[in-house]
Design an enzyme around this catalytic site. Structure first.
Site, PDB file in Angstrom:
ATOM      1  CG  HIS A  26      -0.233   0.004   2.527  1.00 17.57           C
ATOM      2  ND1 HIS A  26       0.276  -1.152   3.086  1.00 17.57           N
ATOM      3  CD2 HIS A  26       0.082   1.004   3.400  1.00 17.57           C
ATOM      4  CE1 HIS A  26       0.844  -0.867   4.243  1.00 17.57           C
ATOM      5  NE2 HIS A  26       0.756   0.435   4.456  1.00 17.57           N
TER       6      HIS A  26
ATOM      7  CB  CYS B   8       2.153   2.089  10.255  1.00 16.87           C
ATOM      8  SG  CYS B   8       0.695   2.436   9.243  1.00 16.87           S
TER       9      CYS B   8
END
Length: 668
Positions: A67, A187
């Protein structure tokens, strides 16, 4: 808003077209291109690869989630692939059979990102992933992911990001209250791992009879935990790969500090660990480098950790270099070379005299430059031991300046300060003293120890080494100078603004604190070599544009200015897409430029500025010749290497006319 995933974005036989993670990402991305969700296939895949390089996206349970956020994405989109053989995405338990490619625009709105985060939470549900493995059609799989199927795991709306898990009564404890934990997950992109870690921790807490409230600091924003909830918590879990925002809120509590993947893969262990710390009375003072600096996992060796600590110091030092150095350069440009002898502007300043203004710029720049070594040392210590390392680091760096230990002394002072603080933090402290440790005890003891070591033990030998290095640079001539120029050029161009580049640059800048003819030659060679990669890529996209993608050609236009401004990072987009050709070509040109700059005897008093500080360069014409020669070499090499790759049976014409998104996927 169009649907984030449709049947056209699902491939239930992905292994027929892909057997590596790169090929899988390409196959799924091509479906996005076909629907107009991605505008540039290669540019988007470069962004996916850059995200993958930060941390593998494979998860336990056979899941891969490549991603990224990318300027080449028109709207948040999800593509799903299923592989019978499995594809390696770096998960500890083996290949992934369920692959989700998540594409988010660079400016994605909160509503879209909330949907993506909800999907990330669903991936922690075994029933949901089991239903995907048994789906017989692409439409069925897409409906499952959209939450339109009848299975409870898929039809129930997942908990919204930042929503706390329902409190779980501790029935085994009778009238006792349950153990309470607050957690923060985050993250680098804030799209997937952030919310998967939150869901994993919440599931483990329910099974353990623990009450947990999670703050997800993701791309969709975050809602701070209620201070009352934090105050009532018995322990804290940080599962993060970027700095926790407002971390001081959690000070004084038993804390487990790990990377985000640990929160996904072993949540029960983390909850047990924080309970054990609470029983022992341990508080949140870190016992070593933070997970932000060591990527959270225990696999980093000391060499990797050392590199990250040093880069922490260098990254904070560079703005002082740019500001102070350019102010000094402007002072010289306006007032001439003797401006460094001007009296203090606090005592003598004439508003209508240009030399007074030159002196003002020079003296402000000198003050900014004086912070270089203390800032370097302070933030190396910060990278090792977080905020408690700042005071002894700055003190040690100031001692290094006082005893003329220079750049090398700053490195030593920062490492010493971080090590001393880490040692103090491992000592068991009575509860009554814990409140004053960060503000009194640690700064006092660590500053005294570091000051003693720098003044009386290691400082003087380092100062002697620094003096010998300065003398060596001053005496460089002929072949020795050329060899040093080659080495500097290779280092400046190897990682295009990365650690090795910064080491060479910091070495060059360190010599400007006490400028000599040798140190000024080193600074000139370093800046000249650093300008070569972006200028070469810009020239290559101009003379042989068909060898580059449309995105690279657009990047090439910006690279002209970036290279001329000595921003080596302008070549990174090209290196990310094709490192095996771009990096060797850049190094070849950088070595030529560094060697020629030293051979010509070019000097530079400014630490930055590129072609805009040419008036401050000794031998300016030959300096530009050295840069032009290096750019020519790099351009020729990269064109030859890319041309060899493009030479196919169909010929160059076919390569130019066939759109890249229409080609048959190939395994990289």
């Amino acid at each position: 808003m169009s649907e984030m995933i449709t049947a056209d974005l699902v491939d239930l036989q992905l292994d027929l077209s892909a057997d590596t993670k790169e090929a899988a990402s390409r196959a799924l991305a091509e479906r996005m291109v076909a629907l107009g969700r991605v505008t540039d296939l290669d540019g988007f895949l470069a962004d996916v690869a850059a995200r993958e390089a930060q941390m593998p996206t494979g998860l336990d349970g056979g899941i891969g989630i490549p991603h990224c956020r990318s300027a080449h994405v028109t709207e948040p989109t999800l593509a799903f692939g299923r592989s019978a053989r499995g594809i390696d995405f770096g998960a500890p338990d083996g290949p992934a059979d369920l692959i989700f490619l998540i594409a988010a625009p660079a400016g994605a709105d909160d509503a879209h990102l909330t949907i993506l985060s909800s999907l990330a939470r669903q991936l922690m549900d075994a029933e949901f992933t089991g239903a995907l493995r048994s789906a017989s059609t692409a439409a069925e799989a897409a409906a499952l992911i959209r939450g339109e199927a009848t299975e409870p795991a898929a039809s129930e709306a997942p908990a919204a990001p930042d929503a706390p898990a329902d409190p779980v009564d501790d029935s085994s404890g009778g009238p006792d209250e349950p153990f309470r934990i607050v957690a923060v997950t985050s993250c680098p992109t804030g799209i997937a791992h952030t919310y998967m870690a939150a869901e994993s921790l919440e599931n483990a807490a329910r099974e353990a009879g623990v009450e947990i409230t999670v703050e997800t600091q993701g791309s969709a924003g975050f809602t701070r935990l209620d201070p009352a909830v934090i105050a009532a918590a018995d322990g804290v879990v940080f599962a993060h790969d970027v700095p926790v925002r407002d971390k001081d809120r959690f000070a004084g509590k038993p804390t487990v500090d790990v990377g985000v993947k640990a929160g996904i893969n072993r949540p029960a262990e983390l909850l047990a660990e924080v309970r054990e710390k609470a029983e022992r009375g341990e508080t949140s003072a870190p016992a070593g480098p933070t997970p932000v600096d060591n990527a959270g996992d225990s696999g980093d060796g000391y060499g990797t950790k050392l590199r990250k600590w040093l880069m922490s110091g260098v990254s904070y030092m560079v703005p002082f270099v740019a500001a102070g150095g350019l102010l000094i350069a402007l002072g010289f440009a306006i007032g001439g070379w003797k401006i460094d002898k001007a009296p203090s502007v606090a005592e003598h300043f004439m508003w209508t005299d240009h030399t007074s203004w030159a002196a003002l710029l020079f003296q402000i720049g000198g003050l900014a430059f004086a912070f270089l070594v203390p800032v370097l040392a302070g933030y190396i210590a910060y990278g090792m031991a977080d905020r408690p390392g700042l005071v002894p680091g700055f003190v040690g760096g100031s001692v290094a300046v006082t005893i003329d230990a220079g750049f090398l002394g700053g490195l030593a002072a920062g490492l010493l300060a971080g090590a001393v603080v880490m040692g103090i933090q491992r000592v068991r402290i009575p509860a009554v003293l814990r409140g004053i440790m960060p503000v009194v005890v640690i700064p006092l003891i660590s500053s005294a120890v570091v000051g003693f070591l720098m003044f009386l033990v290691v400082g003087k030998p380092i100062a002697s080494l620094q003096s010998a290095l300065t003398d060596w640079l001053e005496g460089l001539s002929g072949a020795n100078a050329v060899i040093l120029g080659v080495i500097l050029g290779l280092m400046m161009c190897f990682d295009l603004g990365g650690p090795l580049n910064k080491v060479a640059y910091a070495f060059a800048v360190g010599g400007l604190a006490h400028p000599t003819d040798g140190s000024l030659k080193v600074m000139a060679a370093a800046m000249a070599a650093g300008m070569v990669p972006p200028l070469a890529m810009a020239l290559a996209t101009t003379v042989r544009g068909r060898l580059f993608t449309k995105t690279e050609r657009e990047n090439g236009k910006a690279a002209w200015f970036l290279g001329a401004s000595f921003i080596t990072e302008g070549a990174i987009p090209f290196a990310a897409a094709d490192p095996l050709r771009v990096i060797p070509a850049s190094m070849a040109g950088g070595a030529v430029t560094g060697a020629l700059s030293m051979a010509f005897g070019c000097t530079l008093r400014a630490p930055h500025g590129g072609v805009f500080v040419v008036p401050l360069i000794g031998q300016p014409f030959l300096y530009l010749v050295a840069i032009a020669a290096g750019v020519g070499v790099s351009t020729a090499v990269v064109v030859l290497l890319k041309g060899a790759r493009k030479a196919t049976p169909s010929g160059p014409a076919a390569e130019e006319t066939v759109p890249v998104e229409k080609r048959t996927p190939t395994t990289v």
